[in-house]
Design an enzyme around this catalytic site. Structure first.
Site, short mmCIF file in Angstrom:
data_model
loop_
_atom_site.label_atom_id
_atom_site.label_comp_id
_atom_site.label_asym_id
_atom_site.label_seq_id
_atom_site.Cartn_x
_atom_site.Cartn_y
_atom_site.Cartn_z
N GLY B 270 0.88 -1.28 -0.05
CA GLY B 270 -0.05 -0.03 -0.03
C GLY B 270 0.71 1.16 0.05
N ARG B 271 2.03 1.12 0.17
CA ARG B 271 2.79 2.41 0.28
C ARG B 271 3.12 3.31 -0.71
NH1 ARG B 271 5.86 -0.72 4.57
NH2 ARG B 271 4.58 -0.05 6.41
N PHE B 391 1.66 7.86 9.79
CA PHE B 391 0.81 6.75 9.49
C PHE B 391 1.36 5.77 8.50
CE2 PHE B 391 -3.01 9.18 6.55
CZ PHE B 391 -1.98 9.09 5.57
N GLU B 392 0.63 4.74 8.43
CA GLU B 392 1.20 3.72 7.43
C GLU B 392 2.55 3.25 7.83
OE1 GLU B 392 -0.06 3.00 3.62
OE2 GLU B 392 -1.52 4.38 3.55
N GLY B 393 3.17 3.21 9.01
CA GLY B 393 4.59 3.06 9.35
C GLY B 393 4.99 4.38 9.58
#
Lengths: 269, 583
Positions: B270-271, B391-393
């Site tokens: 997704g990144r 977000f997302e890591g």
């Protein structure tokens, strides 16, 4: 009962007016690098009107474009909006309005539509001639600058009602035209050529499912030679130049000075 | 290219000193039919979003995208981008998807995040791990937007440490019973489809979790109020609560107990969506800033004529080009079936989100006081872009991930090498006699770990030769540094975050530079150097920046203030504040 209609529309590839257009230093044309292209906005209005008519009357829509392979983008765009199929006249190089009208005339003779709807002009060279030539050469009626009575915010517009009205016998079309100082209405026998003005409708955007469907819609390839049209330009563009930049304005201290300058310098009153 | 699936990642190889140029050359280009479709999508998207340009500001203030607008997005088909055609979707490649999100991000980050959370993570698990039956059942509804998807991993006590979640699922007969609370779920309030992670192991079985498909119609699901946020205010963010929710057995996503792996795979893939979003926002900011700089007159001249404004604009262009190159490269890895892209995807996220942050900040600065006013778009874009680094890591976690994962193979080889040399010590008479530990280190350094094949590019255009050589030199330095740091810390490297971050920063710079180098070289091969003078300038600037940063990071491996910094942090922690107030 409504008679099914076959409508031919055009989709010229033009420079996106929002991209920065520069004239080449030698005046032979514009700098193509970094330009975005889109379907001529007047043609987009034509496509929209054709789709509305066919939604009402049933029938078929065909879109035509002339140019190199890059015009597939505009053909697909029109098909993504809902046009059924496309005709591509494969030609690269300059074309004048007579050549374009000649090619479209041949395509019309081949396709035999009930109506050809074109943008009144294309926003790149603003010639405003193709529809008129075509109608004359085909011997068809013509209704240029089609517009509508209601505003573009009206309910009719929101419900996507067509502005062109086809007669009950399917043999005529009534067109409201924009003329100096108002609107006029003409009635033409079909087949006819109609050219669209800005205030005819608000074109739809192509939804993504439409774009997917357009991928598998057919594009038929034709050539000027195959159509038997001599496209050697009778009109050539000698030189292009950018408009001179506007001079800076001035500030005046009071109304009296303004009046005086308007009288003596600007000479407008 | 050999079977792409069996290759190491570009960065893993680079840590050995090998440049796998076939992975990145020629610079990827979209095929004509897809380019045509994409242009049409972008054109339509503009027609959809542009009329709402003024609304986005209002909706940001109000903190909501109105239901009628969400409906418009559904009708448009914006939730179908990554769903295969067979299930009623657009079937876009990673490249085309990322470019589409860019376009949405140009208008409004809340819109791109709503679509991104649905496509990039919310239903990504279904695409990656779903059974045919699961796909048949849900994908068509997800494509029309009848179901919007949300990804439910984060909990009040489990952010970066995802393995510590406390939501539980217990198998009872023909269903699982789900209990727990999820926090900060994008699309939480508007989603009908949730990818939920829950603990399925016993007490003390850390990380034993399973992914579930949970739909809104199941009894016991509730969502909290819409969170009041700094940015992305119009995007829906809520808590999601599961109170004895009975989830059918067939709703397990992937294998039971493999939920952690499922979560990581989803986040990895997704990144690049997020990377694409950052590039779109940067393009928009460059557009706004150049116009602003030409319009704003001070001291009798447009501010665009002043050096310090031009300096900002020039840097924005370089960063945007570099970030775009890296994002496209990773999307190409994904589209060509190369499976080892997690490190590079994380790099695009870190680089892209930080480049956007700098760009947004500088764009606001160029706008001056206007930038601070809510009437102009800058403050919103700054607010919207801040979350990207979290977000997302978080970028901190991702830096550790980048360095540790990329070094992993080198670490493995070092271990093997050490054990094979061990025999030499055990039987010195047959071997080389007594080797001191120093000699061992030298010997293994000279054997195979550092000096591998493919230390040089062979396919770059000669016009970029100087940059090529600089890159190769930095690659050799990287391999030596990785080797040295691993020897020094061994598996304790896990705790050495200062050293790891330095390596990560070097790796981030090198991957983005490799992508940029590939792009400029390929452009020159196609169009000739005279048509690419601007690209060469970008390369000149970016390559210089990278070289100076990387050299400085190499120097800091030995020459640093790490111990003092740690000590001062301890002092502040101890005092819970600053202790030198002079009043």
């Amino acid at each position: 009962m409504l008679f099914p209609m076959k409508i031919l529309v055009t989709a010229k590839r033009v420079e996106d007016p929002e991209s920065k257009i520069k004239v080449k230093p030698d005046g032979t044309g514009i700098v193509p690098e970094g330009l975005k292209y889109k379907i001529n906005p007047f043609d987009e209005i034509a496509v929209e009107e054709a789709l509305r008519l066919v939604a009402k009357h049933k029938g078929e829509t065909v879109v035509v474009s002339i140019g190199g392979k890059e015009v597939h983008e505009q053909l697909r765009h029109a098909m993504a909006m809902g046009v059924d199929r496309a005709v591509w006249v494969n030609h690269t190089g300059p074309l004048d309005q007579m050549a374009i009208a000649g090619l479209l005339k041949k395509v019309c003779e081949k396709e035999k539509p009930d109506m050809a709807i074109l943008g009144k002009q294309s926003i790149d060279d603003d010639q405003n001639q193709v529809g008129q030539y075509m109608a004359e050469w085909l011997g068809w009626g013509q209704a240029t600058f089609a517009s509508k009575h209601e505003s573009l915010d009206s309910d009719a517009e929101k419900s996507k009602t067509p502005a062109l009205v086809v007669g009950a016998d399917g043999k005529t079309v009534k067109v409201v035209r924009e003329v100096d100082g108002g609107l006029g209405t003409v009635e033409c026998t079909l087949p006819a050529v109609v050219t669209t003005d800005l205030r005819l409708n608000q074109p739809r955007y192509a939804p993504l499912p439409g774009i997917m469907k357009a991928k598998s819609k057919p594009i038929e390839e034709l050539t000027p030679a195959g159509l038997g049209v001599d496209v050697a330009p009778k009109l050539t563009v000698l030189k292009m130049s950018a408009p001179a930049p506007r001079k800076a304005g001035i500030k005046v201290p009071d109304v009296a000075t303004l009046m005086q300058k308007l009288k003596t310098e600007a000479k407008v009153i | 290219m050999a079977d792409p699936k069996n290759q190491s990642s570009f960065m893993s190889s680079l840590c050995f000193g090998s440049i796998e140029e076939d992975l990145i050359l020629p610079y990827p280009q979209m095929k004509q039919p897809e380019r045509e479709t994409l242009k049409n999508i972008i054109g339509s998207l503009e027609q959809l979003l542009k009329p709402h340009e003024k609304d986005f500001r209002v909706w940001d203030r109000a903190g909501e995208l109105p239901p009628a607008f969400i409906e418009e997005l559904k009708q448009f088909g914006l939730f179908s981008l990554v769903i295969p055609e067979a299930f009623g979707g657009m079937g876009l490649s990673a490249t085309a998807y990322s470019r589409t999100l860019q376009e949405a991000a140009k208008y409004d980050a809340s819109v791109s995040v709503t679509v991104g959370a649905h496509s990039s993570i919310g239903m990504r698990g279904l695409l990656l791990f779903g059974t045919d039956a699961q796909k048949q059942k849900y994908l068509p509804k997800l494509a029309t937007g009848e179901m919007i998807a949300a990804f439910c991993l984060t909990e009040p006590g489990a952010g970066s440490d995802a393995a510590s979640i406390t939501t539980t699922a217990v198998k009872e007969g023909d269903h699982w019973v789900l209990n727990g609370n999820k926090l900060w779920i994008t699309n939480g309030g508007i989603a009908q489809f949730f990818t939920v992670f829950a603990k399925t192991g016993g007490v003390g079985e850390r990380g034993h979790m399973t992914a579930f498909i949970v739909t809104r119609d199941l009894a016991g699901i509730s969502t909290g109020h819409h969170e009041d946020k700094m940015g992305l205010r119009a995007s829906n963010t809520t808590t999601v609560h599961f109170d004895n929710v009975k989830v059918p057995l067939e709703n397990v996503l992937g294998e039971e107990g493999k939920g952690f792996k499922v979560a990581m795979k989803i986040l990895n893939s997704g990144r690049t969506g997020l990377g694409g979003g950052t590039v779109g926002a940067m393009k928009k900011l460059i557009e706004l800033s150049t116009k602003q700089a030409k319009e704003r007159v001070q001291f009798g001249k447009p501010i665009a004529e002043y050096g310090l404004v031009r300096q900002k604009l020039g840097h924005m262009v370089v960063e945007c080009f570099a970030a775009e190159s890296a994002v496209n490269m990773v999307n190409h890895f994904i589209d060509s079936g190369h499976e080892e892209y997690a490190v590079e995807a994380a790099i695009t996220k870190v680089f892209g989100t930080e480049a956007l942050w700098r760009t947004a900040d500088e764009a606001l600065q160029i706008a001056g006081g206007n930038g601070f006013m809510c009437e102009f778009p800058y403050e919103r874009m700054v607010r919207d872009s801040r979350i990207n680094r979290i977000f997302e890591g978080t970028n901190e976690i991702l830096r550790l991930f980048i360095a540790l994962t990329a070094m992993n193979e080198v670490g493995g080889e070092l271990k093997e090498l050490a054990s094979s040399l061990k025999g030499v010590f055990d039987n010195p008479i047959k071997g080389f006699g007594v080797l001191s530990e120093y000699a061992l280190r030298r010997a293994s350094l000279a054997t195979s770990v550092v000096k591998r094949e493919k230390g040089a590019f062979t396919k770059l255009h000669p016009a970029v030769k100087e940059k090529q050589e600089q890159f190769q030199e930095l690659t050799r330095d990287l391999a030596a540094a990785v080797d040295r740091i691993l020897r020094k810390h061994g598996k304790n490297i896990i705790g050495k975050q200062f050293a790891t971050k330095r390596l990560a920063d070097i790796m981030i710079d090198l991957f983005v530079l490799a992508s940029t180098l590939s792009r400029v070289s390929t452009a020159i091969s196609e169009k000739g150097a005279t048509a690419c003078t601007k690209e060469l300038e970008i390369l000149e600037v970016f390559s210089g920046q990278v070289r100076r940063r990387v050299k400085s990071n190499f120097n800091k491996i030995d020459d640093n203030d790490d111990e003092h910094i740690k000590s001062l942090a301890d002092h502040a922690l101890d005092a819970e504040g600053y202790t030198w107030d002079n009043v």
